[in-house]
Design an enzyme around this catalytic site. Sequence first.
Site, short mmCIF file in Angstrom:
data_model
loop_
_atom_site.label_atom_id
_atom_site.label_comp_id
_atom_site.label_asym_id
_atom_site.label_seq_id
_atom_site.Cartn_x
_atom_site.Cartn_y
_atom_site.Cartn_z
N ARG A 102 46.25 36.59 35.66
CA ARG A 102 45.30 37.63 36.11
C ARG A 102 46.07 38.55 37.04
NH1 ARG A 102 39.17 37.43 38.20
NH2 ARG A 102 39.01 37.33 35.95
N HIS A 129 40.21 42.73 29.54
CA HIS A 129 39.74 41.38 29.90
C HIS A 129 39.28 40.67 28.62
CE1 HIS A 129 38.43 38.13 32.26
NE2 HIS A 129 37.36 38.64 32.87
N GLN A 132 37.00 37.38 28.50
CA GLN A 132 35.59 37.62 28.81
C GLN A 132 34.83 38.03 27.55
OE1 GLN A 132 33.87 37.33 31.84
NE2 GLN A 132 32.17 37.53 30.41
N ASP A 227 28.80 46.06 34.30
CA ASP A 227 29.86 45.39 35.07
C ASP A 227 29.90 46.05 36.46
OD1 ASP A 227 32.15 43.98 35.85
OD2 ASP A 227 33.52 45.21 34.67
N CYS A 268 29.36 40.32 33.09
CA CYS A 268 30.43 39.31 33.11
C CYS A 268 30.48 38.53 34.41
CB CYS A 268 31.77 39.99 32.84
SG CYS A 268 32.16 41.26 34.06
N ARG A 296 32.65 31.07 28.71
CA ARG A 296 34.08 31.26 29.00
C ARG A 296 34.84 29.96 28.69
NH1 ARG A 296 35.71 35.17 32.63
NH2 ARG A 296 37.79 34.52 31.98
N1 NVA Z 1 35.75 44.92 35.99
C1 NVA Z 1 35.72 43.74 36.84
C2 NVA Z 1 35.61 42.50 36.04
C3 NVA Z 1 35.49 41.24 36.86
C4 NVA Z 1 35.47 40.01 36.04
C5 NVA Z 1 36.94 43.72 37.72
O1 NVA Z 1 38.03 44.08 37.26
O2 NVA Z 1 36.81 43.36 38.88
N1 CP Z 2 34.00 37.28 34.77
C1 CP Z 2 35.11 36.88 35.42
O1 CP Z 2 36.25 37.02 34.95
O2 CP Z 2 34.86 36.30 36.61
P1 CP Z 2 35.94 35.92 37.73
O3 CP Z 2 36.46 37.19 38.30
O4 CP Z 2 35.15 35.10 38.73
O5 CP Z 2 37.03 35.11 37.09
#
Ligand code: NVA
Ligand code: CP
Length: 313
Positions: A102, A129, A132, A227, A268, A296
């Site tokens: 990540r 992502h 997801q 989101d 998500c 997930r």
């Molecule tokens: N768009 C959000 C998704 C979190 C799972 C982010 O990047 O924070």
């Molecule tokens: N939806 C998602 O990826 O959640 P986290 O940021 O908690 O991993």
Amino acid sequence: MKPRHLLTLADWTSEEILAVLDLADRVKARPDDFATRLARKTLLMLFEKPSLRTRLSFEAGMTQLGGHAIYYSTQGSNIGGKETIEDTAKTAGRLVDAIMARLYSHETLEKIAANAGVPVVNGLTDYSHPCQILADLLTIREKKKRLAGLSLAYLGDSKNNVTHSLLFGCAKTGMSISVGCPAGPEYEPLPEVLSLARAAAKKSGARVVVTHDPGEAVSGADVVYTDSWMSYHVPKDQEAARVAILKPYQVDSGKMKKAAPGAIFMNCLPAARGYEQTAEVIDGPQSVVFDEAENRLHAQKALLLVLLGRDRD
Ligand code: NVA
Ligand code: CP
């Protein structure tokens, strides 16, 4: 042989995506049948950003498959400083069987994939992502019994990893997608993502629409998705300005009424009540957000089995 990665759904065919979903259904229904499939396998989980769902679902998934996961935060590490990302990837590839990362930059993920020599999974970058969206497609198929022919409306910040992956995932599986967002490059999906999604939609018979009218986006939709307006990479000092611009795209009960009867609501997570959706919607009967979070686990277990060549009996 070059390892298979999941960096973006744009790289995967619709058949490959559907095969992961089919396996995920089996893994979810009969987890014990897969309890030793990844025995003695190790997954490195590299995190530059926070996480609840991604960390828990990958770590629990590896346990349930008989393997092991290592959580490695880049905070306080040498990565990108004393040690190059290439050297990090080469070293990790000698010691573990797969890597989930990540990260902020998608290019960094591509560098890891080019150097690791083991499968690399995108656990979220600023650009996409995909894990997801595998879980989301699994959830939609469970609730609606199909994907092709459905329509999904996404409202809110759309220059966004989740929106990009939804565009790929919907277009490839034959779901039409209507993105409702403010005008301008700060909020609209990247043009390159739209052209890839439109090319995939042409093949699958789906439609890809971007509109600045939130009512038009949700009209008749089978799935309404939103989101965070403050993704992990967005600086905190932009919050007030973004909230003012994004407010018309908040999913509230009025917008849910414009969707198809029986439409489901998805986010998500993490979610902020009163921002991208009202509490009434996310805590209401149409919301499937915790099924989505659970999926997930099942989707990623299937993905790891595929990437590690352990998907067949
Ligand atoms: N768009 C959000 C998704 C979190 C799972 C982010 O990047 O924070
Ligand atoms: N939806 C998602 O990826 O959640 P986290 O940021 O908690 O991993």
